[in-house]
Design an enzyme around this catalytic site. Structure first.
Site, PDB file in Angstrom:
ATOM      1  N   ASP A 337       0.856  -1.183   0.000  1.00 18.03           N
ATOM      2  CA  ASP A 337       0.000   0.000   0.000  1.00 18.03           C
ATOM      3  C   ASP A 337       0.896   1.239   0.000  1.00 18.03           C
ATOM      4  OD1 ASP A 337      -2.194   1.622  -0.040  1.00 18.03           O
ATOM      5  OD2 ASP A 337      -3.214   0.680   1.630  1.00 18.03           O
TER       6      ASP A 337
HETATM    7  C1  BGC Z   1      -5.122   3.032   0.276  1.00 10.28           C
HETATM    8  C2  BGC Z   1      -5.311   1.983  -0.777  1.00 10.28           C
HETATM    9  C3  BGC Z   1      -5.292   2.622  -2.140  1.00 10.28           C
HETATM   10  C4  BGC Z   1      -3.975   3.344  -2.301  1.00 10.28           C
HETATM   11  C5  BGC Z   1      -3.779   3.967  -3.658  1.00 10.28           C
HETATM   12  C6  BGC Z   1      -3.902   3.895   0.003  1.00 10.28           C
HETATM   13  O1  BGC Z   1      -3.807   4.969   0.866  1.00 10.28           O
HETATM   14  O2  BGC Z   1      -5.024   2.410   1.538  1.00 10.28           O
HETATM   15  O3  BGC Z   1      -6.493   1.275  -0.549  1.00 10.28           O
HETATM   16  O4  BGC Z   1      -5.492   1.669  -3.135  1.00 10.28           O
HETATM   17  O5  BGC Z   1      -3.886   4.353  -1.330  1.00 10.28           O
HETATM   18  O6  BGC Z   1      -4.549   5.060  -3.851  1.00 10.28           O
END
Ligand code: BGC
Length: 809
Positions: A337
């Site tokens: 993530d």
């Molecule tokens: C979130 C993810 C997301 C990613 C990309 C993160 O902060 O937890 O779920 O896919 O950002 O935007």
């Protein structure tokens, strides 16, 4: 023949030129093969020549046979042939994901030098994927930078959070889950994929399959609620909608099962917080949706921000390698993530970014989203002998495999089609599907006086509440490319539905946040001075019916939007009570991204619709239900607590040794209860009413005993005893009375959503075999244990009929 490939060909001798397809010049041969072709013309001797011949053969044979499955021999050999050409730096580049500055979900440095540095990296093969670069043109340009400049011209993949629609916005996932309508849910994901793929998006970071029990956690809006079985079915439907069964299709995009694992259990519902639960919960509650997706061909898995047992998820060998990659044979790749590899330092798990990179890659994390840990340190870790090159190869192989399966080596621009983009976004057809899914997601919570459905001929409807005219809130959080203020408001929906003789009068009543808010900043809630109350009360006084919207704005839920207070914000409840004093005929329309705790509302609102955040067509969909053009059929995927202090409250709890029910408990104190509140939720999992009534009869089991290799039939007659056609979600629950590890008092193990005409009776049948009764037992194997089970069917998790079943050895 393939074993003879010389993978140690001297890469230093490869003075490769830039070679790639020019726009419009589709050749049907991937760039690495083109480069090979050029080399063949130049250097026709030695082992490298053999690599080239073989790679060319593989390219041709692969396209002859076509590729539709995840593991396909032709693909594996193509992957190996490309891998054999790559330098260590190029391999590391494939594992690196950067964000464009178009849209950010985390801190991204803004200075131009930095951005320029990143563009250089893209040109040099230092980037395998980008996120937040969206649009046919933008992705075309970024792709061109990569494939026309880098040595091997390996295409990049574009990821984006397409969570509930792309430009046409569908209900938030929690709302869609309330439809229990798998076809509708799949169609929503399909439309999202058609639109996103035309805008250059190759990959969505969805579905979020975190089973969540804590509505304080703002991200419950992104999931399918509290139940692993429903969550699994919903997740499969969404994956199928995104990926179809052929990833190379024009509108297929890769899906992501996220967040692996346990993220919804963040302590106190505070986002990004630590989690703590045992293996029993891990295997029986958290992992089932991931397992189903991994075994059904999901392309990617995203790990989570949290730790589990003190190990950050992206550094968790047991989760990523032992379970996901080995036990489940997952053949896609794992993405971290945003910035989470770097965050291992904050966790106190690694001393610096280099050690973070080491932990992540060795424990199975393949791609690095925005930490730059691999980009900065992986090459040196391999050169120093800390990380085995085979570990890197494995990660690269997984990523290349997906690029082949997507068909990007054949045409890297296949997703960047300006004409298709103009033709397929936000079409009438897509909006009609969004309206259909939205109306199916609405839950009729109360209809005590049968005020609903309303007549379209009623003389005056007072529509009240800031949220009723709000064209933005229905889009919810994570609205991808949905345009601000583009949703059909509740007011517009009502106005469009009623006949000429009905007067619709609107007053704002209460105020909520100022401005629209922005994804990255907190909302600002100024004090409501009550100046709108009087007009709203007057409006209500003279109306035949009042429709009052209450709830949350779009950005009150979602990532980073945890709340300790999940009651109605501001003075909404106060105004609602004032309105009730002057008009008894009030329909409360609740819009929210999570279950709202507001006992007085539930008590006072005799007529109440839960409408979540329903997307682009929200107003029309709510009007469809208000006026009876659609008979509501949604059921809650998550319990609504009576009090915040009860949280977590969920239907599939394990019985304590001293089971209690609530205050008093027959005068006894030492039982599991609260002294000031009942144990039960305000509304239970599975609750949802209809404008008609359903009666359950003739519940039977084909046998009251079965062995491990037998299957029995569970059947029940469901009669529509009202005078309106309607859909019912018939739910099957089990209880294992005694086992090697305690089992919940109820577990959903099947459901069927069925349309039953007024007066009609349908027989619903479920098959039950050992798998229906199985769980991860104390010895950590998935099995059913002999003994007595309750088999239950009903309209929700409380109102069930029960029969006993004995499972013999
Ligand atoms: C979130 C993810 C997301 C990613 C990309 C993160 O902060 O937890 O779920 O896919 O950002 O935007």
């Amino acid at each position: 023949m393939f074993q003879e490939i010389d993978y140690d060909a001297d890469k230093n001798n490869q003075k490769l030129e830039t070679a790639w397809l020019k726009p419009g010049g589709f050749l049907g041969v991937h760039p690495a093969i083109k480069i090979l072709g050029k080399l063949m013309a130049r250097k026709k001797s030695g082992s490298f020549y053999m690599v080239m011949q073989i790679a060319l053969f593989i390219s041709i044979s692969g396209s002859v046979f076509g590729q539709t499955q995840l593991i396909y021999p032709g693909i594996e050999q193509k992957v190996d042939s490309v891998l054999a050409l790559m330098t260590l730096e190029e391999k590391v580049g494939q594992l690196n994901q950067h964000s464009g500055s178009w849209d950010v979900t985390g801190p991204i440095p803004q200075d131009n030098e930095y951005v320029a540095e990143r563009a250089e990296l893209l040109k040099n093969g230092g980037v395998g994927s980008m996120l937040n670069v969206v649009g046919a043109e933008a992705t075309y340009e970024a792709q061109k930078l990569a494939v026309e400049n880098s040595r091997l011209g390996i295409p990049i993949i574009f990821g984006f959070d397409v969570i509930h629609g792309f430009k046409t916005i569908f209900p938030i996932p929690l709302g869609e889950a309330a439809s229990w309508d798998l076809e509708a849910i799949e169609s929503s994901a399909r439309v999202a994929a058609i639109e996103a793929s035309a805008s250059g998006v190759t990959w969505t970071f969805a579905p979020m399959v975190d089973v969540g029990r804590d509505p304080r956690w703002g991200r419950v809006m992104e999931g399918a609620g509290e139940d692993p079985y429903l969550g699994t079915q919903v997740a499969l439907a969404r994956m199928n909608g995104f990926q179809t069964d052929d990833l190379s299709g024009e509108s297929s995009i890769m899906a992501t099962a996220k967040h692996f694992a346990g993220y919804a259990f963040s302590e106190a519902g505070r986002d990004y917080n630590t989690v703590d639960f045992g293996r029993h919960t891990l295997h029986n509650i958290v992992l089932p949706p991931f397992e189903a997706l991994a075994k059904s061909g999901i392309a990617t898995v995203m790990n989570s921000f949290n730790d589990l047992n003190g190990i950050p998820a992206n550094g968790d060998y047991y989760l990523q390698r032992t379970i996901l990659k080995e036990a489940w044979d997952f053949d896609g790749f794992i993405i971290s993530d945003w910035g989470s590899i770097r965050q291992m330092i904050n966790h106190g798990y690694s001393r610096d970014l280099k050690q973070s990179a080491y932990h992540a890659i060795t424990s199975g994390n393949d791609m690095d989203m925005e930490s730059e840990a691999y980009q900065r340190h992986l090459t040196e870790l391999v050169e120093e002998g800390e990380v085995d090159i085979e570990t890197v190869n494995e990660a690269v192989r997984r990523i290349l495999r997906m690029k082949f399966l997507l068909g990007l080596f054949d045409d890297p621009y296949k997703y960047s089609d300006v004409e298709r983009e103009a033709a397929v976004l936000y079409t009438d057809e897509h909006r009609a599907i969004a309206r259909d899914v939205a109306k199916r997601s609405i839950v009729l919570m109360n209809n005590e006086q049968n005020l609903l459905p309303l007549s379209k001929e009623v003389s005056r409807i007072a529509v009240i509440g800031n949220l009723a005219a709000d064209k933005d809130t229905p889009l919810g959080n994570w609205r991808a490319r949905g345009e601000t203020e583009s949703a059909v408001s509740l007011l517009e929906g009502i106005e469009a539905a009623v006949g000429e003789n009905t007067e619709v009068t609107y007053t704002e009543g209460y105020t909520l946040a100022e401005g629209t808010g922005s994804f990255a900043f907190p909302l600002n809630f100024p004090e409501d001075d009550g100046s709108g109350f009087e007009a709203a009360i007057e409006n209500a006084r003279n109306a035949d019916v009042v429709v009052m919207a209450v709830g949350e704005e779009a950005l009150q839920s979602g990532e980073g939007r945890s709340l300790v207070d999940i009651t109605l914000t501001g003075r909404q409840l106060e105004l609602f009570k004032e309105i009730k004093k002057v008009n008894e005929n009030v329909v409360a329309v609740l819009m929210a991204g999570r279950p709202i705790v507001e006992p007085e509302l539930y008590e006072e609102a005799h007529t109440l619709l839960n409408t979540w955040h329903l997307g682009s067509e929200a107003g029309h969909a709510i009007a469809d239900v208000l006026f009876g053009d659609y008979n509501p059929s949604g059921k809650l995927p998550m319990s609504v607590p009576r009090a915040i202090g009860q949280i977590p409250v969920y239907y599939n709890f394990k019985s304590p040794g001293r089971p209690g029910t609530g205050p008093g408990d027959d005068g006894a104190v030492f039982w599991s209860h609260f002294n000031d509140e009942l144990n039960t939720p305000e509304y239970s999992f599975g609750h949802g009413l209809s404008y008609t009534t359903f009666e359950y009869s003739n519940f039977s089991l084909s046998s009251s005993a079965m062995s491990m290799d037998e299957t029995i039939e569970v059947s029940v007659d469901v009669t529509n005893s009202g005078d309106m056609d309607g859909e019912e979600v018939v739910q099957l629950y089990i209880r294992d009375h005694f086992a090697s590890a305690m089992r919940p008092v109820k577990e959903l193990r099947g459901f069927e959503k069925v349309l039953i005409e007024a007066g009609e009776t349908k027989t619903i049948t479920f098959s039950v075999n050992w798998e229906t009764l199985a769980f991860y037992a104390a010895d950590e194997t998935f099995k059913a244990e002999p003994g007595m089970f309750s088999i239950m069917v009903g309209s929700n998790s409380v109102d069930v009929q029960v029969l006993e079943l004995e499972l013999a050895r």
